[in-house]
Design a protein around this motif. Structure first.
Motif, PDB file in Angstrom:
ATOM      1  N   ASP A  74       0.804  -1.228   0.000  1.00  0.00           N
ATOM      2  CA  ASP A  74       0.000   0.000   0.000  1.00  0.00           C
ATOM      3  C   ASP A  74       0.835   1.276   0.000  1.00  0.00           C
ATOM      4  O   ASP A  74       0.392   2.300  -0.521  1.00  0.00           O
ATOM      5  CB  ASP A  74      -0.930   0.030   1.226  1.00  0.00           C
ATOM      6  N   HIS A  75       2.032   1.231   0.573  1.00  0.00           N
ATOM      7  CA  HIS A  75       2.799   2.459   0.783  1.00  0.00           C
ATOM      8  C   HIS A  75       4.067   2.572  -0.061  1.00  0.00           C
ATOM      9  O   HIS A  75       4.707   3.617  -0.060  1.00  0.00           O
ATOM     10  CB  HIS A  75       3.162   2.597   2.264  1.00  0.00           C
ATOM     11  N   VAL A  76       4.445   1.516  -0.754  1.00  0.00           N
ATOM     12  CA  VAL A  76       5.648   1.578  -1.594  1.00  0.00           C
ATOM     13  C   VAL A  76       5.310   1.285  -3.054  1.00  0.00           C
ATOM     14  O   VAL A  76       5.573   2.099  -3.939  1.00  0.00           O
ATOM     15  CB  VAL A  76       6.745   0.605  -1.094  1.00  0.00           C
ATOM     16  N   LEU A  77       4.695   0.148  -3.296  1.00  0.00           N
ATOM     17  CA  LEU A  77       4.438  -0.265  -4.680  1.00  0.00           C
ATOM     18  C   LEU A  77       3.435   0.628  -5.391  1.00  0.00           C
ATOM     19  O   LEU A  77       3.394   0.652  -6.625  1.00  0.00           O
ATOM     20  CB  LEU A  77       3.970  -1.720  -4.719  1.00  0.00           C
ATOM     21  N   THR A  78       2.643   1.385  -4.638  1.00  0.00           N
ATOM     22  CA  THR A  78       1.662   2.290  -5.242  1.00  0.00           C
ATOM     23  C   THR A  78       2.260   3.648  -5.608  1.00  0.00           C
ATOM     24  O   THR A  78       1.600   4.457  -6.253  1.00  0.00           O
ATOM     25  CB  THR A  78       0.483   2.521  -4.277  1.00  0.00           C
ATOM     26  N   ARG A  79       3.492   3.886  -5.214  1.00  0.00           N
ATOM     27  CA  ARG A  79       4.158   5.162  -5.527  1.00  0.00           C
ATOM     28  C   ARG A  79       4.448   5.255  -7.025  1.00  0.00           C
ATOM     29  O   ARG A  79       4.864   4.279  -7.642  1.00  0.00           O
ATOM     30  CB  ARG A  79       5.475   5.274  -4.756  1.00  0.00           C
ATOM     31  N   GLU A  80       4.269   6.441  -7.578  1.00  0.00           N
ATOM     32  CA  GLU A  80       4.580   6.646  -8.996  1.00  0.00           C
ATOM     33  C   GLU A  80       6.076   6.531  -9.266  1.00  0.00           C
ATOM     34  O   GLU A  80       6.482   6.224 -10.390  1.00  0.00           O
ATOM     35  CB  GLU A  80       4.075   8.012  -9.456  1.00  0.00           C
ATOM     36  N   ASP A  81       6.883   6.774  -8.241  1.00  0.00           N
ATOM     37  CA  ASP A  81       8.337   6.729  -8.416  1.00  0.00           C
ATOM     38  C   ASP A  81       8.948   5.413  -7.921  1.00  0.00           C
ATOM     39  O   ASP A  81      10.101   5.360  -7.527  1.00  0.00           O
ATOM     40  CB  ASP A  81       8.999   7.918  -7.708  1.00  0.00           C
ATOM     41  N   CYS A  82       8.142   4.350  -7.974  1.00  0.00           N
ATOM     42  CA  CYS A  82       8.622   3.021  -7.568  1.00  0.00           C
ATOM     43  C   CYS A  82       8.634   2.082  -8.770  1.00  0.00           C
ATOM     44  O   CYS A  82       7.652   1.997  -9.504  1.00  0.00           O
ATOM     45  CB  CYS A  82       7.734   2.435  -6.470  1.00  0.00           C
ATOM     46  N   GLY A  83       9.756   1.400  -8.946  1.00  0.00           N
ATOM     47  CA  GLY A  83       9.851   0.364  -9.967  1.00  0.00           C
ATOM     48  C   GLY A  83       9.861  -0.996  -9.293  1.00  0.00           C
ATOM     49  O   GLY A  83      10.538  -1.183  -8.284  1.00  0.00           O
ATOM     50  N   LEU A  84       9.110  -1.949  -9.822  1.00  0.00           N
ATOM     51  CA  LEU A  84       8.984  -3.282  -9.214  1.00  0.00           C
ATOM     52  C   LEU A  84       9.406  -4.364 -10.195  1.00  0.00           C
ATOM     53  O   LEU A  84       8.989  -4.366 -11.352  1.00  0.00           O
ATOM     54  CB  LEU A  84       7.525  -3.529  -8.794  1.00  0.00           C
ATOM     55  N   LEU A  85      10.216  -5.302  -9.693  1.00  0.00           N
ATOM     56  CA  LEU A  85      10.560  -6.504 -10.455  1.00  0.00           C
ATOM     57  C   LEU A  85      10.268  -7.717  -9.586  1.00  0.00           C
ATOM     58  O   LEU A  85      10.639  -7.754  -8.405  1.00  0.00           O
ATOM     59  CB  LEU A  85      12.043  -6.504 -10.845  1.00  0.00           C
ATOM     60  N   ILE A  86       9.606  -8.705 -10.168  1.00  0.00           N
ATOM     61  CA  ILE A  86       9.298  -9.949  -9.451  1.00  0.00           C
ATOM     62  C   ILE A  86      10.097 -11.077 -10.095  1.00  0.00           C
ATOM     63  O   ILE A  86       9.987 -11.305 -11.306  1.00  0.00           O
ATOM     64  CB  ILE A  86       7.787 -10.267  -9.512  1.00  0.00           C
ATOM     65  N   THR A  87      10.897 -11.776  -9.295  1.00  0.00           N
ATOM     66  CA  THR A  87      11.699 -12.890  -9.800  1.00  0.00           C
ATOM     67  C   THR A  87      11.544 -14.109  -8.894  1.00  0.00           C
ATOM     68  O   THR A  87      11.071 -13.998  -7.763  1.00  0.00           O
ATOM     69  CB  THR A  87      13.203 -12.520  -9.875  1.00  0.00           C
ATOM     70  N   THR A  88      11.969 -15.245  -9.401  1.00  0.00           N
ATOM     71  CA  THR A  88      12.007 -16.481  -8.623  1.00  0.00           C
ATOM     72  C   THR A  88      13.393 -17.101  -8.802  1.00  0.00           C
ATOM     73  O   THR A  88      14.221 -16.584  -9.553  1.00  0.00           O
ATOM     74  CB  THR A  88      10.948 -17.493  -9.110  1.00  0.00           C
ATOM     75  N   TYR A  89      13.606 -18.221  -8.146  1.00  0.00           N
ATOM     76  CA  TYR A  89      14.892 -18.902  -8.295  1.00  0.00           C
ATOM     77  C   TYR A  89      15.132 -19.294  -9.758  1.00  0.00           C
ATOM     78  O   TYR A  89      16.280 -19.419 -10.187  1.00  0.00           O
ATOM     79  CB  TYR A  89      14.956 -20.130  -7.385  1.00  0.00           C
ATOM     80  N   ARG A  90      14.073 -19.456 -10.521  1.00  0.00           N
ATOM     81  CA  ARG A  90      14.216 -19.834 -11.937  1.00  0.00           C
ATOM     82  C   ARG A  90      14.874 -18.733 -12.776  1.00  0.00           C
ATOM     83  O   ARG A  90      15.374 -19.004 -13.860  1.00  0.00           O
ATOM     84  CB  ARG A  90      12.845 -20.164 -12.528  1.00  0.00           C
ATOM     85  N   ASP A  91      14.843 -17.498 -12.255  1.00  0.00           N
ATOM     86  CA  ASP A  91      15.442 -16.369 -12.971  1.00  0.00           C
ATOM     87  C   ASP A  91      16.914 -16.169 -12.640  1.00  0.00           C
ATOM     88  O   ASP A  91      17.569 -15.329 -13.252  1.00  0.00           O
ATOM     89  CB  ASP A  91      14.690 -15.078 -12.627  1.00  0.00           C
ATOM     90  N   ASN A  92      17.414 -16.918 -11.679  1.00  0.00           N
ATOM     91  CA  ASN A  92      18.802 -16.743 -11.240  1.00  0.00           C
ATOM     92  C   ASN A  92      19.725 -17.648 -12.057  1.00  0.00           C
ATOM     93  O   ASN A  92      19.727 -18.869 -11.874  1.00  0.00           O
ATOM     94  CB  ASN A  92      18.921 -17.069  -9.748  1.00  0.00           C
ATOM     95  N   PRO A  93      20.537 -17.081 -12.949  1.00  0.00           N
ATOM     96  CA  PRO A  93      21.383 -17.898 -13.824  1.00  0.00           C
ATOM     97  C   PRO A  93      22.617 -18.479 -13.129  1.00  0.00           C
ATOM     98  O   PRO A  93      23.356 -19.240 -13.728  1.00  0.00           O
ATOM     99  CB  PRO A  93      21.801 -16.909 -14.918  1.00  0.00           C
ATOM    100  N   HIS A  94      22.806 -18.133 -11.851  1.00  0.00           N
ATOM    101  CA  HIS A  94      24.025 -18.554 -11.157  1.00  0.00           C
ATOM    102  C   HIS A  94      23.810 -19.730 -10.199  1.00  0.00           C
ATOM    103  O   HIS A  94      24.757 -20.147  -9.532  1.00  0.00           O
ATOM    104  CB  HIS A  94      24.620 -17.372 -10.392  1.00  0.00           C
ATOM    105  N   LEU A  95      22.609 -20.258 -10.137  1.00  0.00           N
ATOM    106  CA  LEU A  95      22.344 -21.377  -9.226  1.00  0.00           C
ATOM    107  C   LEU A  95      22.855 -22.691  -9.811  1.00  0.00           C
ATOM    108  O   LEU A  95      22.755 -22.931 -11.010  1.00  0.00           O
ATOM    109  CB  LEU A  95      20.844 -21.502  -8.949  1.00  0.00           C
ATOM    110  N   SER A  96      23.356 -23.526  -8.928  1.00  0.00           N
ATOM    111  CA  SER A  96      23.809 -24.850  -9.360  1.00  0.00           C
ATOM    112  C   SER A  96      22.587 -25.724  -9.650  1.00  0.00           C
ATOM    113  O   SER A  96      21.478 -25.462  -9.167  1.00  0.00           O
ATOM    114  CB  SER A  96      24.657 -25.499  -8.266  1.00  0.00           C
ATOM    115  N   SER A  97      22.790 -26.766 -10.415  1.00  0.00           N
ATOM    116  CA  SER A  97      21.682 -27.674 -10.750  1.00  0.00           C
ATOM    117  C   SER A  97      21.141 -28.355  -9.496  1.00  0.00           C
ATOM    118  O   SER A  97      19.949 -28.648  -9.407  1.00  0.00           O
ATOM    119  CB  SER A  97      22.140 -28.710 -11.780  1.00  0.00           C
TER     120      SER A  97
END
Length: 198
Positions: free
Chosen positions: A155-178
């Motif tokens: 309510d107080h951060v993500l709704t700000r006009e000057d906030c950028g949001l990125l949502i990632t998971t472990y699947r987006d991390n190219p540095h994890l071991s198998s």
């Protein structure tokens, strides 16, 4: 070289956004990427102060503080003479990086900083967030796990006009071991939850 999407997102948005929010589950690389970006900034600019904070000192020492030192060591940048272990500060290329916990009221309401990184921001209160924000002259990066659906962040951060949001998971991390990917996949399937909250 593979870049974590979190690091790319910070670099693309930090100039135009006051707050950059990184939402992700375990091992998505959000904390590591924020620290990499801070170190890169320190190597480019001089005379700035960076605060890296978390709810408690034990949690901070086990996460962002440890990762920060690991990145410095792996890059050959660590110098014991620049590391004040009792104050949890490090000087890098004429910049001051300080680590402190939110439960330290004196530091929470203390000196100003140029850049703030709040690790696991969902662990702190809205009032603590405001106190930190009031004393930050430049940009702010937060990372958080979306496991707390009623957090003030929504309510107080993500709704700000000057906030950028990125949502990632472990699947987006190219540095994890198998092995790590396999374990997180097992956990995700066993618990039948979203990968963003694993």
């Amino acid at each position: 070289m593979k870049f974590n999407p979190n690091l790319v997102f910070i670099e693309q948005n930090i100039a135009s956004k006051r707050v950059v929010a990184l939402q992700g589950g375990t091992r998505s690389g959000k904390t590591f990427s924020a620290l990499q970006w801070i170190i890169r900034q320190c190597l480019t600019y001089k005379g700035l102060s960076y605060s890296i904070v978390r709810s408690t000192l034990p949690a901070l020492k086990a996460s962002a503080y440890r990762d920060f030192l690991e990145i410095l060591n792996s890059a050959g940048l660590y110098n014991a003479a620049n590391h004040n272990m009792s104050e949890f500060t490090y000087e890098l290329n004429g910049n001051l990086i300080e680590f402190f916990s939110i439960d330290n009221e004196q530091k929470l309401r203390g000196r100003k900083r140029d850049l703030l990184f709040v690790n696991e921001a969902n662990e702190i209160s809205l009032e603590q967030w405001r106190q930190l924000l009031f004393r930050t002259t430049g940009r702010v990066i937060i990372d958080y796990n979306p496991s707390m659906f009623d957090s003030w962040i929504y309510d107080h951060v993500l709704t700000r006009e000057d906030c950028g949001l990125l949502i990632t998971t472990y699947r987006d991390n190219p540095h994890l071991s198998s092995e790590i990917i396999r374990e997180l996949s097992f956990l995700e399937k066993a618990s039948r939850i979203s990968p963003s909250t694993v």
